[in-house]
Enzyme design. Structure first.
Site, PDB file in Angstrom:
ATOM      1  N   GLY A 113       0.334  -4.789   0.558  1.00 28.05           N
ATOM      2  CA  GLY A 113      -0.921  -4.734  -0.173  1.00 28.05           C
ATOM      3  C   GLY A 113      -0.955  -5.645  -1.387  1.00 28.05           C
ATOM      4  O   GLY A 113      -2.015  -6.131  -1.782  1.00 28.05           O
ATOM      5  N   GLY A 168       0.835  -1.191   0.000  1.00 26.03           N
ATOM      6  CA  GLY A 168       0.000   0.000   0.000  1.00 26.03           C
ATOM      7  C   GLY A 168       0.872   1.244   0.000  1.00 26.03           C
ATOM      8  O   GLY A 168       2.054   1.192   0.345  1.00 26.03           O
TER       9      GLY A 168
END
Length: 496
Positions: free
Chosen positions: A174, A123
């Site tokens: 992520g 992320g």
């Protein structure tokens, strides 16, 4: 009935033919081929998928969508940032997946990253850390990003159609959430897997609460606490990837998958099995006697189980200090743990123990609560700014030592606040164990098989290989597990 549909390969501009052969084209070359999205006579009934756009995004093309016969592709398109996932991308991917799940024309979903360096390096935590410095409002906005990310990951984990995640290059944080819950996870020689969250004052999220505790032995706990990387075929042997392919054949696999046609009444299991057999046609043999194959086998693998079986970080570190059979590895591991956020280590270890009993939905709901708390914890901003932004050295953690962290400080990450509602997920589907397994056999699988066999050892290998269709890696995995776990005693062979 399941049949194959024969079409021509992707129409390729003549200018490409003289420069590159199909076998050498990376997946990205296929995906970004102009003919891939252009209307064609035999694609007239397929929905036209245009590039995603978001007026609020500074990167309108941060994720791209393509269609070719029955294949639908998602390409994360931030190669300069190693395809780091942001809210804009998640908001674009979710409605597409919803659309394709209902479409009778979409058979297989593939997810890849632009370029050859990464599927997704994680992320966009640098933006979140800077946002958190704005106070409660910024921290709330960061927590909302994790909410969206976890809803997307859970939707992938419970998707009704076959999803293939191409873990070509860096797949961390992520990117792991977009991969490990899919029934098919393809690793290549370029794959680099890790969950390095404890090094930045966070915790292994994106469903790691569910995935990591279900790996063999204490391997998941080791990866969660240390953030250690795994490369290439290691991910296959560990149970992270389901298939190992050379990156040069990815374009051919994409073309082959586009030819698949499922019968109108084919069950989900039948569809998954056909996709599995198709991917298997392109599987590569494991590299012989390479260090990346041996690293997590044998003695080090036994040491991981010995040292990471304890329920406190302090006991784990004491076990590492006493480790003699793998002294170099133990010393390196202690050094890794000593640089991690003490709060992150204690939360991650508790998470690994509790996550064994969580369902896939509960895992994401619990993690959203944990992520929300970490957004207001000083270690997250400190870790991200020091390790990823300024890269200025060792973070100053608060608290600085394991001894300063009381049990109640860890408890709050696992206790909902009064009136707090669990994360509302997009899909109501749930399970306690993954409903599919297309990777290598687990230690549990091998133990159960051996307990029902009275054949000579050579026949055991032969029978087990037949059971898994001769899948590359089965022999190596079984040989390693038997060496570590099966012992000859006075009363015969025993499992330890």
């Amino acid at each position: 009935m399941l049949v194959r549909r024969s079409f021509c390969r992707f129409p390729t501009p003549s200018s490409w033919i003289s420069r590159v052969s199909p076998a050498s084209m990376p997946l990205r070359a296929k995906v970004t081929n102009p003919a891939f999205t252009a209307p064609a006579a035999n694609m007239s009934t397929a929905p036209k998928l245009n590039k995603a756009s978001d007026p609020q995004s500074s990167e309108p093309d941060d994720v791209l969508f393509y269609s070719h016969y029955g294949v639908r592709l998602v390409e994360l398109n931030r190669p300069k940032k190693l395809n780091a996932l942001n809210g804009s991308m998640a908001m674009k991917i979710l409605p597409r997946l919803q659309e394709w799940e209902k479409s009778q024309l979409a058979n297989v979903i593939m997810l890849s990253g632009a370029g050859t360096k990464a599927l997704c390096a994680g992320g966009d935590v640098a933006s979140l850390a800077l946002q958190n410095e704005q106070g409660p409002k910024g921290q709330k906005a960061s927590a909302d990003f994790f909410k969206l990310e976890y809803i997307l990951d859970h939707f992938i984990a419970t998707y009704r159609k076959p999803i293939i995640s191409v873990m070509d290059g860096i797949t961390m944080g992520g990117g792991v959430g977009l991969s490990v819950h899919a029934p098919f996870r393809i690793a290549t020689e370029r794959t680099v897997f890790a969950m390095p969250e404890t090094s930045i004052g966070f915790f292994p999220d994106v469903g790691a609460s569910f995935f990591l505790p279900r790996l063999d032995g204490q391997l998941g706990t080791y990866l969660a606490l240390t953030g250690q990387q795994m490369h290439g075929v290691q991910t296959l042997l560990a149970g992270i990837a389901t298939h190992y392919l050379d990156s040069s054949v990815l374009s051919l696999l994409t073309a082959r998958l586009s030819e698949l046609v499922f019968g109108d009444h084919a069950s989900r299991a039948q569809r998954l099995d056909l996709v599995n057999r198709t991917i298997a046609e392109f599987s590569s043999k494991l590299p012989p006697a390479e260090e990346q194959v041996r690293t997590y086998n044998g003695g080090i693998r036994q040491a991981i189980d010995r040292c990471f079986k304890f329920d406190t970080v302090e006991e784990i570190m004491q076990a590492l200090e006493k480790e003699t059979e793998s002294t170099g590895w133990a010393r390196k591991t202690l050094e890794q743990l000593s640089t991690r956020s003490p709060t992150s280590l204690k939360v991650a270890l508790r998470q690994m123990r509790l996550g064994q009993s969580w369902s896939i939905s509960e895992a994401f709901q619990r993690e959203h609560h944990m992520a929300t708390l970490f957004m207001s914890h000083p270690d997250f901003v400190e870790g991200v700014k020091t390790k990823l932004i300024s890269k200025s050295g060792k973070p100053v953690w608060q608290p600085a030592t394991l001894a300063e962290i009381a049990s109640k400080d860890v408890d709050r990450f696992f206790t909902y606040f009064k009136g707090e509602e669990p994360l509302e997920l997009l899909s109501e589907r749930d399970y306690q164990e993954y409903p599919y397994n297309y990777g290598l056999p687990s230690e549990k699988d091998i133990k159960e098989f051996l307990s029902n066999q009275n054949d000579p050892e050579s026949d055991v290998f032969k029978n087990f290989l037949r059971r898994f269709g001769g899948k590359p890696g089965v022999r190596e995995k079984m040989a390693d597990v038997m060496t570590r776990k099966v012992h000859q005693g006075p009363e015969g062979k025993t499992w330890s």
